[in-house]
Design a protein around this motif. Structure first.
Motif, PDB file in Angstrom:
ATOM      1  N   UNK A 188       0.823  -1.210   0.000  1.00 49.09           N
ATOM      2  CA  UNK A 188       0.000   0.000   0.000  1.00 49.09           C
ATOM      3  C   UNK A 188       0.856   1.258   0.000  1.00 49.09           C
ATOM      4  N   UNK A 189       0.434   2.245  -0.772  1.00 48.73           N
ATOM      5  CA  UNK A 189       1.023   3.570  -0.722  1.00 48.73           C
ATOM      6  C   UNK A 189       2.000   3.880  -1.833  1.00 48.73           C
ATOM      7  N   UNK A 190       2.360   5.158  -1.925  1.00 49.14           N
ATOM      8  CA  UNK A 190       3.217   5.630  -3.009  1.00 49.14           C
ATOM      9  C   UNK A 190       4.633   5.045  -2.996  1.00 49.14           C
ATOM     10  N   UNK A 191       5.116   4.607  -1.838  1.00 47.05           N
ATOM     11  CA  UNK A 191       6.460   4.019  -1.773  1.00 47.05           C
ATOM     12  C   UNK A 191       6.551   2.706  -2.541  1.00 47.05           C
ATOM     13  N   UNK A 192       5.416   2.060  -2.790  1.00 46.06           N
ATOM     14  CA  UNK A 192       5.383   0.769  -3.478  1.00 46.06           C
ATOM     15  C   UNK A 192       4.823   0.874  -4.897  1.00 46.06           C
ATOM     16  N   UNK A 193       4.581   2.094  -5.350  1.00 44.27           N
ATOM     17  CA  UNK A 193       3.988   2.304  -6.678  1.00 44.27           C
ATOM     18  C   UNK A 193       4.879   1.713  -7.773  1.00 44.27           C
ATOM     19  N   UNK A 194       4.236   1.214  -8.815  1.00 44.41           N
ATOM     20  CA  UNK A 194       4.940   0.683  -9.984  1.00 44.41           C
ATOM     21  C   UNK A 194       4.845   1.737 -11.087  1.00 44.41           C
ATOM     22  N   UNK A 195       5.992   2.083 -11.671  1.00 40.31           N
ATOM     23  CA  UNK A 195       6.032   3.131 -12.687  1.00 40.31           C
ATOM     24  C   UNK A 195       6.652   2.600 -13.972  1.00 40.31           C
ATOM     25  N   UNK A 196       6.090   3.038 -15.094  1.00 40.01           N
ATOM     26  CA  UNK A 196       6.661   2.714 -16.395  1.00 40.01           C
ATOM     27  C   UNK A 196       6.269   3.781 -17.405  1.00 40.01           C
ATOM     28  N   UNK A 197       6.964   3.803 -18.514  1.00 37.78           N
ATOM     29  CA  UNK A 197       6.689   4.745 -19.593  1.00 37.78           C
ATOM     30  C   UNK A 197       6.484   3.980 -20.886  1.00 37.78           C
ATOM     31  N   UNK A 198       5.733   4.584 -21.796  1.00 30.91           N
ATOM     32  CA  UNK A 198       5.542   4.009 -23.126  1.00 30.91           C
ATOM     33  C   UNK A 198       5.353   5.151 -24.118  1.00 30.91           C
ATOM     34  N   UNK A 199       5.622   4.895 -25.366  1.00 32.63           N
ATOM     35  CA  UNK A 199       5.405   5.878 -26.425  1.00 32.63           C
ATOM     36  C   UNK A 199       4.380   5.304 -27.391  1.00 32.63           C
ATOM     37  N   UNK A 200       3.381   6.131 -27.712  1.00 31.94           N
ATOM     38  CA  UNK A 200       2.320   5.687 -28.607  1.00 31.94           C
ATOM     39  C   UNK A 200       1.651   6.911 -29.197  1.00 31.94           C
ATOM     40  N   UNK A 201       0.784   6.697 -30.157  1.00 29.62           N
ATOM     41  CA  UNK A 201       0.123   7.814 -30.827  1.00 29.62           C
ATOM     42  C   UNK A 201      -0.927   8.487 -29.948  1.00 29.62           C
ATOM     43  N   UNK A 202      -1.424   7.778 -28.928  1.00 28.75           N
ATOM     44  CA  UNK A 202      -2.404   8.364 -28.020  1.00 28.75           C
ATOM     45  C   UNK A 202      -2.262   7.742 -26.637  1.00 28.75           C
ATOM     46  N   UNK A 203      -2.850   8.412 -25.662  1.00 25.77           N
ATOM     47  CA  UNK A 203      -2.800   7.909 -24.293  1.00 25.77           C
ATOM     48  C   UNK A 203      -3.653   6.647 -24.186  1.00 25.77           C
ATOM     49  N   UNK A 204      -3.150   5.661 -23.455  1.00 30.35           N
ATOM     50  CA  UNK A 204      -3.836   4.381 -23.300  1.00 30.35           C
ATOM     51  C   UNK A 204      -4.401   4.292 -21.888  1.00 30.35           C
ATOM     52  N   UNK A 205      -5.603   3.767 -21.748  1.00 27.92           N
ATOM     53  CA  UNK A 205      -6.237   3.631 -20.443  1.00 27.92           C
ATOM     54  C   UNK A 205      -6.070   2.198 -19.931  1.00 27.92           C
TER      55      UNK A 205
END
Length: 91
Positions: free
Chosen positions: A63-80
């Motif tokens: 639980x909480x922001x210390x355990x958040x999973x982060x990643x980046x991607x490049x695409x033509x539009x934002x993906x939900x």
């Protein structure tokens, strides 16, 4: 202004567990997700059916922001990415 990679917009994603319990084997809807910038499969991998993605290699997230999973991607539009299921562990 968002950054660009090979002509595509680069998006940053943060997934945070706001539940008091640890959650593992987190599945996100990702039908049609084919990013131009590869995402580390240990962080996000498209399942065999192409409809779901596994977050964090199935490993639990606390639980909480210390355990958040982060990643980046490049695409033509934002993906939900919508949460579909997880295994909850409360002690």
């Amino acid at each position: 202004m968002p950054s660009r990679v090979e002509g595509y917009t680069k998006y940053a994603v943060t997934v945070e567990n706001k539940c008091i319990c640890t959650q593992g084997n987190i599945k996100l809807s990702c039908s049609g997700f084919t990013p131009s910038l590869g995402v580390n499969p240990d962080v996000l991998s498209v399942d065999g059916d192409g409809k779901l993605c596994t977050l964090n290699g199935g490993r639990p997230i606390g639980m909480g922001p210390d355990y958040a999973v982060k990643f980046s991607y490049a695409w033509s539009s934002e993906f939900s990415f919508r949460p579909v299921s997880s295994t909850i562990a409360c002690s």
